[in-house]
Scaffold this motif. Structure first.
Motif, PDB file in Angstrom:
ATOM      1  N   ALA A 153      -8.436 -13.392   5.976  1.00 32.01           N
ATOM      2  CA  ALA A 153      -8.488 -12.686   7.264  1.00 32.01           C
ATOM      3  C   ALA A 153      -7.931 -11.214   6.991  1.00 32.01           C
ATOM      4  O   ALA A 153      -8.427 -10.166   7.603  1.00 32.01           O
ATOM      5  CB  ALA A 153      -7.593 -13.342   8.047  1.00 32.01           C
ATOM      6  N   VAL A 154      -6.932 -10.997   5.838  1.00 33.12           N
ATOM      7  CA  VAL A 154      -6.422  -9.554   5.721  1.00 33.12           C
ATOM      8  C   VAL A 154      -7.284  -8.968   4.773  1.00 33.12           C
ATOM      9  O   VAL A 154      -7.621  -7.659   5.210  1.00 33.12           O
ATOM     10  CB  VAL A 154      -4.812  -9.915   5.027  1.00 33.12           C
ATOM     11  N   GLY A 155      -7.801  -9.457   3.776  1.00 35.32           N
ATOM     12  CA  GLY A 155      -8.823  -8.794   2.652  1.00 35.32           C
ATOM     13  C   GLY A 155      -8.326  -7.867   2.340  1.00 35.32           C
ATOM     14  O   GLY A 155      -6.945  -7.585   1.692  1.00 35.32           O
ATOM     15  N   GLY A 156      -8.885  -6.462   2.208  1.00 28.36           N
ATOM     16  CA  GLY A 156      -8.269  -5.139   1.546  1.00 28.36           C
ATOM     17  C   GLY A 156      -7.194  -4.595   2.475  1.00 28.36           C
ATOM     18  O   GLY A 156      -6.421  -3.677   1.777  1.00 28.36           O
ATOM     19  N   ASP A 157      -6.899  -5.090   3.505  1.00 25.70           N
ATOM     20  CA  ASP A 157      -5.935  -4.248   4.384  1.00 25.70           C
ATOM     21  C   ASP A 157      -5.854  -2.733   4.491  1.00 25.70           C
ATOM     22  O   ASP A 157      -4.955  -2.113   4.139  1.00 25.70           O
ATOM     23  CB  ASP A 157      -4.541  -4.897   4.044  1.00 25.70           C
ATOM     24  N   VAL A 158      -7.035  -2.241   4.841  1.00 21.79           N
ATOM     25  CA  VAL A 158      -7.379  -0.669   5.062  1.00 21.79           C
ATOM     26  C   VAL A 158      -6.281  -0.264   6.030  1.00 21.79           C
ATOM     27  O   VAL A 158      -5.634   0.856   5.584  1.00 21.79           O
ATOM     28  CB  VAL A 158      -8.806  -0.521   5.182  1.00 21.79           C
ATOM     29  N   LYS A 159      -5.986  -0.796   6.969  1.00 20.28           N
ATOM     30  CA  LYS A 159      -5.216   0.057   7.999  1.00 20.28           C
ATOM     31  C   LYS A 159      -3.745  -0.004   7.457  1.00 20.28           C
ATOM     32  O   LYS A 159      -3.168   1.052   7.773  1.00 20.28           O
ATOM     33  CB  LYS A 159      -5.398  -0.904   9.407  1.00 20.28           C
ATOM     34  N   GLY A 160      -3.578  -0.917   6.913  1.00 21.17           N
ATOM     35  CA  GLY A 160      -2.066  -1.135   6.585  1.00 21.17           C
ATOM     36  C   GLY A 160      -1.541  -0.170   5.395  1.00 21.17           C
ATOM     37  O   GLY A 160      -0.647   0.620   5.453  1.00 21.17           O
ATOM     38  N   LYS A 161      -2.721   0.272   4.525  1.00 17.46           N
ATOM     39  CA  LYS A 161      -2.572   1.010   3.412  1.00 17.46           C
ATOM     40  C   LYS A 161      -2.723   2.674   4.024  1.00 17.46           C
ATOM     41  O   LYS A 161      -1.877   3.283   3.585  1.00 17.46           O
ATOM     42  CB  LYS A 161      -3.683   0.829   2.353  1.00 17.46           C
ATOM     43  N   LEU A 162      -3.583   2.612   4.890  1.00 16.40           N
ATOM     44  CA  LEU A 162      -3.644   4.058   5.578  1.00 16.40           C
ATOM     45  C   LEU A 162      -2.529   4.340   6.341  1.00 16.40           C
ATOM     46  O   LEU A 162      -2.017   5.652   6.348  1.00 16.40           O
ATOM     47  CB  LEU A 162      -4.992   3.980   6.565  1.00 16.40           C
ATOM     48  N   SER A 163      -1.820   3.395   7.062  1.00 19.23           N
ATOM     49  CA  SER A 163      -0.645   3.847   7.887  1.00 19.23           C
ATOM     50  C   SER A 163       0.438   4.293   6.821  1.00 19.23           C
ATOM     51  O   SER A 163       1.178   5.252   7.071  1.00 19.23           O
ATOM     52  CB  SER A 163      -0.200   2.686   8.497  1.00 19.23           C
ATOM     53  N   ALA A 164       0.548   3.583   5.631  1.00 24.25           N
ATOM     54  CA  ALA A 164       1.652   3.814   4.576  1.00 24.25           C
ATOM     55  C   ALA A 164       1.437   5.389   4.343  1.00 24.25           C
ATOM     56  O   ALA A 164       2.401   6.036   3.881  1.00 24.25           O
ATOM     57  CB  ALA A 164       1.772   2.746   3.571  1.00 24.25           C
ATOM     58  N   VAL A 165       0.167   5.552   3.859  1.00 23.27           N
ATOM     59  CA  VAL A 165      -0.280   7.022   3.285  1.00 23.27           C
ATOM     60  C   VAL A 165       0.190   7.982   4.231  1.00 23.27           C
ATOM     61  O   VAL A 165       0.804   9.093   4.012  1.00 23.27           O
ATOM     62  CB  VAL A 165      -1.718   7.153   2.976  1.00 23.27           C
ATOM     63  N   LEU A 166      -0.148   7.770   5.599  1.00 23.00           N
ATOM     64  CA  LEU A 166       0.184   8.859   6.902  1.00 23.00           C
ATOM     65  C   LEU A 166       1.642   8.941   6.965  1.00 23.00           C
ATOM     66  O   LEU A 166       2.282  10.142   7.122  1.00 23.00           O
ATOM     67  CB  LEU A 166      -0.536   8.164   8.041  1.00 23.00           C
ATOM     68  N   TYR A 167       2.266   7.950   6.787  1.00 21.53           N
ATOM     69  CA  TYR A 167       3.982   7.887   6.957  1.00 21.53           C
ATOM     70  C   TYR A 167       4.450   8.745   6.015  1.00 21.53           C
ATOM     71  O   TYR A 167       5.328   9.828   5.924  1.00 21.53           O
ATOM     72  CB  TYR A 167       4.511   6.671   7.095  1.00 21.53           C
ATOM     73  N   ALA A 168       3.764   8.498   4.710  1.00 20.11           N
ATOM     74  CA  ALA A 168       4.361   9.088   3.554  1.00 20.11           C
ATOM     75  C   ALA A 168       4.151  10.639   3.442  1.00 20.11           C
ATOM     76  O   ALA A 168       4.843  11.387   3.059  1.00 20.11           O
ATOM     77  CB  ALA A 168       3.928   8.402   2.122  1.00 20.11           C
ATOM     78  N   ALA A 169       2.899  11.057   3.987  1.00 22.24           N
ATOM     79  CA  ALA A 169       2.772  12.511   4.195  1.00 22.24           C
ATOM     80  C   ALA A 169       3.483  13.221   5.249  1.00 22.24           C
ATOM     81  O   ALA A 169       3.791  14.103   5.095  1.00 22.24           O
ATOM     82  CB  ALA A 169       0.998  12.401   4.412  1.00 22.24           C
ATOM     83  N   ALA A 170       3.726  12.297   6.256  1.00 22.64           N
ATOM     84  CA  ALA A 170       4.487  12.894   7.432  1.00 22.64           C
ATOM     85  C   ALA A 170       6.014  13.322   7.083  1.00 22.64           C
ATOM     86  O   ALA A 170       6.542  14.491   7.652  1.00 22.64           O
ATOM     87  CB  ALA A 170       4.461  11.897   8.568  1.00 22.64           C
ATOM     88  N   ILE A 171       6.608  12.650   6.073  1.00 26.55           N
ATOM     89  CA  ILE A 171       8.136  12.897   5.733  1.00 26.55           C
ATOM     90  C   ILE A 171       8.162  14.380   5.093  1.00 26.55           C
ATOM     91  O   ILE A 171       8.684  14.989   5.720  1.00 26.55           O
ATOM     92  CB  ILE A 171       8.534  11.782   4.938  1.00 26.55           C
TER      93      ILE A 171
END
Lengths: 207, 207, 207, 207
Positions: A153-171
């Protein structure tokens, strides 16, 4: 006798998962609720007294949605989990630890009208929670095998990875302009507001 | 009719254990969460404002891990409990009483940068909680008999006895050098971080 | 179809009772835990800083035992309840209302070193909670009939009536000498510490 | 195998509804309990110290009853719900969001002796919670179809619409005379104190 024991251990294995879910629900329910204690009752009784509370109210609403998303996704994830072990328990407590800091960063960011450092701190806690969630997910899949229902069900987990990238950019961007970071936080919330269609589809297919 | 009654009492006996577990989970979940209220939102918005919070944050993380360990071990212990009685209920409430003082000693030790008396008080509460846990364990074994699954799984309880000794040592040592006590607290946490392999092995063997 | 519906309503009736129990457990678990927030972390780090906390600590321990007794008795009472209705729900919420004032009177009595009025207020809240418990018990028995398991188990309810009389006496006596009232509060706690043998005996007999 | 999977998904669908109920119960139980933290322990120990607390106590009692009503109706509504989806989850969280502001407006209205703006704010939060409840109800009925048990039980929802009208009237009237608004709030509470007879009748009919 043998049949009874087997039935008993199965029942308790089910309870074990249920107790982890109930504990996590309890912690998230408490977090989502005690956050409101940061909305201190103002002294005055006119509109001017409510003004300074507006940024805190908006931050509270954002954090409420975030915790709601975590609860929702946690719910969906454990829906397809059959049994748990000690590692899953600790990966889950690790996630709850970072989530437990939400009221603190919510209050700090909201009371200081989105000042740079508190805004960055908010992103840092959210990033650490997102990483903890990914670790929890990976721990469960390792326990169940890559061909398990969650693994598929999880597969590549695009949403999870994208969220982490956006948080890392926001800091770091909070020190450039805090509104960029705030916009990124709202964006992540919007990405997740819809429950994961991959898992929903799988559940529907099974029915 | 007789069969129905028997089925009913069995079902309620199961619910009874479940209700004790749920209550304990509730109290531990609340404790682990309201501790974060001791992390008061700082006034300033620069790095200097976060500095004084560091010892409090570290104490918070330590107490979070301790409460996580208690929840985990409590979970494991009741996994092999079949029925409870009034004495077990009160032994359990006695454990929850000492655990409920965790936010207080966490705040006192953290806000005072590990001063001797608060550090000793932290150890005293942890020692009393450890003794309460041992009493609870013994109460359950007395109820079930020494040849019960829990009795066999616990055995000599080396880890439990070692923890009590380390806490007892940490209390006077806090007045010699508080860092010795803090090191002992971290040591106890590390000893327990792994869930009890004796009980895990027994559960696996039964399956 | 008819069989399915009947099975469904039975299952939900069971869940309904479970949800009332879980809600009550939740409220009592939160009350028993947030009371510790009244134990404010002292400024100083020497023994003198702990001194003023002693009466508050003793009051906290007393209220912890009281709430534990209520949870225990609530647990025992609902053990022999088969189904609930709207009146039982509100009688239960009425009990929780008075119990929810426990942290307030605990803090007021403890912080003021057992001054007369706070001591009387503590007794008043306890008396109102005891009356609410009696009303709840009567509401359940009326719903189930006097020959129900609870009706038979409760009987004359000597302990319940004695407690109410002692609380009622403690309120005016707090203005004569507050230690008389405190002694009465401890006496009531000791009376109830043992779980109700009437209900326990009935449960044992059924097994 | 096919039979096992079907049984499993049915069981988890049931758990899913149970987890939403448990989470909502948790949040409402915490809200109903932390409200008491707004009743700050007074400094003095005479009757004069209690005087200023009276409006806060009355507001607390009113909010306690409101949250009790929501819990009760929530309970009744989900009694006739068979399965849930993502939209129902979010509609439920939306309701919990507005309810979570109850302690804030309770404290603000109570501490300021029912001043106009806080009184209007109390009504605004209650109106938004009532609208959120209506949305949740409509979302469930859309999921189950108008001929479902809930759809048939709710019907025209006169009480729901009347409450919204009274809240909407109370907001501007708080600036005319705050006692009109307070009287309206008490009126709405009285309207709802009795659990919904439409749903109760349906449950009784099915038995």
């Amino acid at each position: 006798m043998a049949v009874n024991t087997r039935r008993y251990t199965r029942a308790t294995a089910f309870v074990t998962k249920g107790r982890l879910e109930a504990f996590s629900d309890g912690v998230i329910a408490i977090l989502i609720t005690i956050m409101v204690l940061e909305l201190h009752v103002p002294r005055g009784t006119d509109m001017a007294a409510l003004g300074p509370l507006l940024p805190l109210f908006l931050t509270y609403a954002l954090s409420f949605v975030y915790l709601g998303i975590y609860w929702n996704n946690h719910h969906h994830m454990f829906h397809v989990v059959d049994s748990i072990n000690g590692k899953i328990m600790w990966a889950n407590l690790h996630l709850l630890f970072w989530l437990s800091l939400t009221p603190f960063v919510t209050g700090w960011m909201g009371e200081n009208h989105f000042a740079p450092l508190p805004t960055a701190a908010y992103g840092a806690v959210m990033l650490l929670a997102a990483i903890a969630y990914t670790i929890l997910q990976a721990t469960i899949i390792r326990h169940q095998g890559p061909h398990s229902r969650l693994g598929a069900a999880v597969g590549g987990d695009v949403k999870g990875k994208l969220s982490a990238v956006l948080y890392a950019a926001a800091i770091p961007l909070a020190f450039v302009d805090e509104w960029i970071s705030d916009a990124l936080y709202v964006t992540v919330a919007l990405i997740w507001l819809v429950p994961d269609p991959r898992i929903e589809a799988r559940i529907a297919a099974e029915r």
